[in-house]
Design an enzyme around this catalytic site. Structure first.
Site, mmCIF file in Angstrom:
data_model
loop_
_atom_site.group_PDB
_atom_site.id
_atom_site.type_symbol
_atom_site.label_atom_id
_atom_site.label_comp_id
_atom_site.label_asym_id
_atom_site.label_seq_id
_atom_site.Cartn_x
_atom_site.Cartn_y
_atom_site.Cartn_z
ATOM 1 N N ASP A 1 -36.299 -3.478 -4.037
ATOM 2 C CA ASP A 1 -36.128 -3.432 -2.582
ATOM 3 C C ASP A 1 -37.484 -3.233 -1.922
ATOM 4 O O ASP A 1 -37.853 -3.940 -0.986
ATOM 5 C CB ASP A 1 -35.169 -2.282 -2.220
ATOM 6 N N LYS B 1 -41.045 2.853 -14.008
ATOM 7 C CA LYS B 1 -41.764 4.128 -13.861
ATOM 8 C C LYS B 1 -41.515 4.911 -15.147
ATOM 9 O O LYS B 1 -40.963 6.016 -15.147
ATOM 10 C CB LYS B 1 -41.253 4.857 -12.605
ATOM 11 N N TYR C 1 -28.711 2.774 -6.017
ATOM 12 C CA TYR C 1 -27.822 2.275 -4.977
ATOM 13 C C TYR C 1 -26.355 2.532 -5.288
ATOM 14 O O TYR C 1 -25.540 2.615 -4.377
ATOM 15 C CB TYR C 1 -28.012 0.760 -4.799
ATOM 16 N N ASP D 1 -46.018 2.085 -9.111
ATOM 17 C CA ASP D 1 -47.062 2.438 -8.134
ATOM 18 C C ASP D 1 -48.266 1.511 -8.286
ATOM 19 O O ASP D 1 -48.849 1.043 -7.310
ATOM 20 C CB ASP D 1 -47.457 3.924 -8.238
ATOM 21 N N ASP E 1 -40.203 -6.304 -0.002
ATOM 22 C CA ASP E 1 -40.703 -6.242 1.375
ATOM 23 C C ASP E 1 -42.225 -6.348 1.388
ATOM 24 O O ASP E 1 -42.814 -7.028 2.228
ATOM 25 C CB ASP E 1 -40.300 -4.922 2.055
HETATM 26 C C1 IPM Z 1 -32.286 -5.641 1.277
HETATM 27 C C2 IPM Z 1 -31.902 -4.618 2.295
HETATM 28 C C3 IPM Z 1 -30.664 -3.870 1.796
HETATM 29 C C4 IPM Z 1 -31.058 -3.195 0.489
HETATM 30 C C5 IPM Z 1 -30.072 -2.854 2.794
HETATM 31 C C6 IPM Z 1 -29.694 -3.521 4.090
HETATM 32 C C7 IPM Z 1 -28.925 -2.093 2.219
HETATM 33 O O1 IPM Z 1 -32.970 -3.761 2.550
HETATM 34 O O2 IPM Z 1 -31.456 -6.529 0.981
HETATM 35 O O3 IPM Z 1 -33.396 -5.560 0.763
HETATM 36 O O4 IPM Z 1 -31.647 -2.120 0.498
HETATM 37 O O5 IPM Z 1 -30.760 -3.773 -0.553
HETATM 38 MG MG MG Z 2 -34.766 -4.315 1.589
#
Ligand code: IPM
Ligand code: MG
Length: 363
Positions: A251, A195, A146, A227, A255
């Protein structure tokens, strides 16, 4: 006590869900005798529209001057919004990354917990859900891909893009310590995800995490390749307590973890530095497709406000009260559309505002 909270409503569903979290905070303030003062801060697409920048210096200063910041979400539809025609460093997300970096928010905590009442909304089979699960994803937030150098250049007649992934020992050690400290207050297990079979940064990660682990003999710890971790999260999520990982992997895995809890609309998060300051936001995005419809789930933002009370203000009883009120609302059968059970029976579907009110009423 009086607390000064910076509020970033942001874009998409952000304003709707933050309004409900503020409603709940005000109810907590009234019940426990605290005064919460709010300062609105612009960030993301709304800031671009107002100032031309996703995050201005004044906005950073206002965030720094706050005791903590509560945020909704930022960004729009990446295929259709004009914000995504701007250069990368002028887009909504650049504001969030700049804020994380400016405030040194290196430790991102994303709890993923399966509520008993939401088992029906969990996409996993009953035998996989088992006794349920309760994990904490610790994501490094100010390093890695990032924040590495990036470029897109023409080389030998074609475009070549580069993103670099860098981690220093210091960056790895401080997040690893946080991860083990948190594990000590939980079930004392850390799964460090990397990884290392491919990446140098992961091999260093593993080495430093091993060094840190030696200082925590009570914590069981293991390494897992990313993975494999992605697979294990849907195969046997109950095995995880603290998942410790770098920025990009965190990240993606957070999710995934949120989805196994039933909905990303339930997942709160805290981004912390070395002080009591924190940025608190739901893990989900701005969901432009449902913005303004009054159907977004405000629970992740309300639970993020609870994390703020706990981590930045040391108001544990108040945080417990919010978490209990959320559980009670679910027990009473209220659901936003994203957490409706598959068969839809015995529960009542409500919108964003009603969900906020129902939670505030149960404090
Ligand atoms: C998160 C989001 C952010 C990230 C984006 C919006 C830049 O996906 O906070 O997980 O990737 O960190
Ligand atoms: Mg995210």
């Amino acid at each position: 006590m009086t607390y000064n909270i910076g509020v970033i409503k942001g874009d998409g569903i952000g304003p709707e869900i933050v309004t409900e979290a503020v409603k709940v905070l005000d109810a907590i303030g009234a019940k426990f005798g605290h005064q919460f003062n709010y300062t609105q801060i612009l960030m993301g697409g709304c800031s671009i529209d107002a100032t031309g920048e996703p995050l201005t210096d004044e906005a950073i200063a206002a965030a720094k001057a706050s005791d903590a910041v509560l945020m909704g979400s930022i960004g729009g539809n990446t295929s259709t919004s004009p914000w995504y025609k701007l250069p990368a460093d002028k887009r909504p997300e650049a504001g969030l990354l700049k804020l994380r970096k400016s405030l040194n928010l290196f430790a991102n905590l994303r709890p993923a917990y399966l509520y008993e009442e939401l088992k029906e909304a969990c996409p996993l089979r009953d035998d996989i859900i088992g006794e349920g699960f309760d994990m904490m994803i610790m994501r490094e937030l100010t390093g890695g891909l990032y924040f590495g150098e990036r470029s897109t250049k023409e080389e030998n007649g074609q475009l070549v893009a580069r993103d670099s992934l860098t981690y220093s020992e210091t960056e790895i050690r401080r997040i690893a310590k946080r991860g083990f400290d948190i594990a000590m207050k939980r079930r004392k297990k850390v799964t460090s995800v990397d990884k290392a079979n491919v990446l140098d940064s992961s091999r260093l990660w593993r080495k430093i995490v091993e060094e840190v682990a030696a200082d925590y003999p009570e914590v069981t710890y293991e390494h897992m390749l990313v993975d494999n971790c992605a697979m294990q999260l849907v195969k046997d999520p109950g095995q995880f307590d603290v998942i410790l990982t770098e920025n990009m992997f965190g990240d993606i895995l957070s999710d995934e973890a949120s989805m196994v809890t039933g909905s990303i609309g339930m997942l709160s998060s805290a981004s912390l530095n070395d002080t009591k300051f924190g940025l608190y936001e739901p893990s989900g995005g701005s969901a432009p497709d449902i913005a303004g419809k009054g159907i977004a789930n405000p629970i992740a933002t309300i639970l993020s406000a609870a994390m703020m009370l706990r981590y930045s203000f040391d108001l544990d009883a108040e945080a417990d009260a919010i978490e209990a009120a959320v559980k009670q609302v679910l027990k009473d059968g209220y659901r936003t559309i994203d957490i409706m059970p598959r068969d839809g029976s015995n529960v009542k579907q409500v919108g964003t505002v009603d969900m906020g009110t129902l939670i505030a009423e149960r404090l």
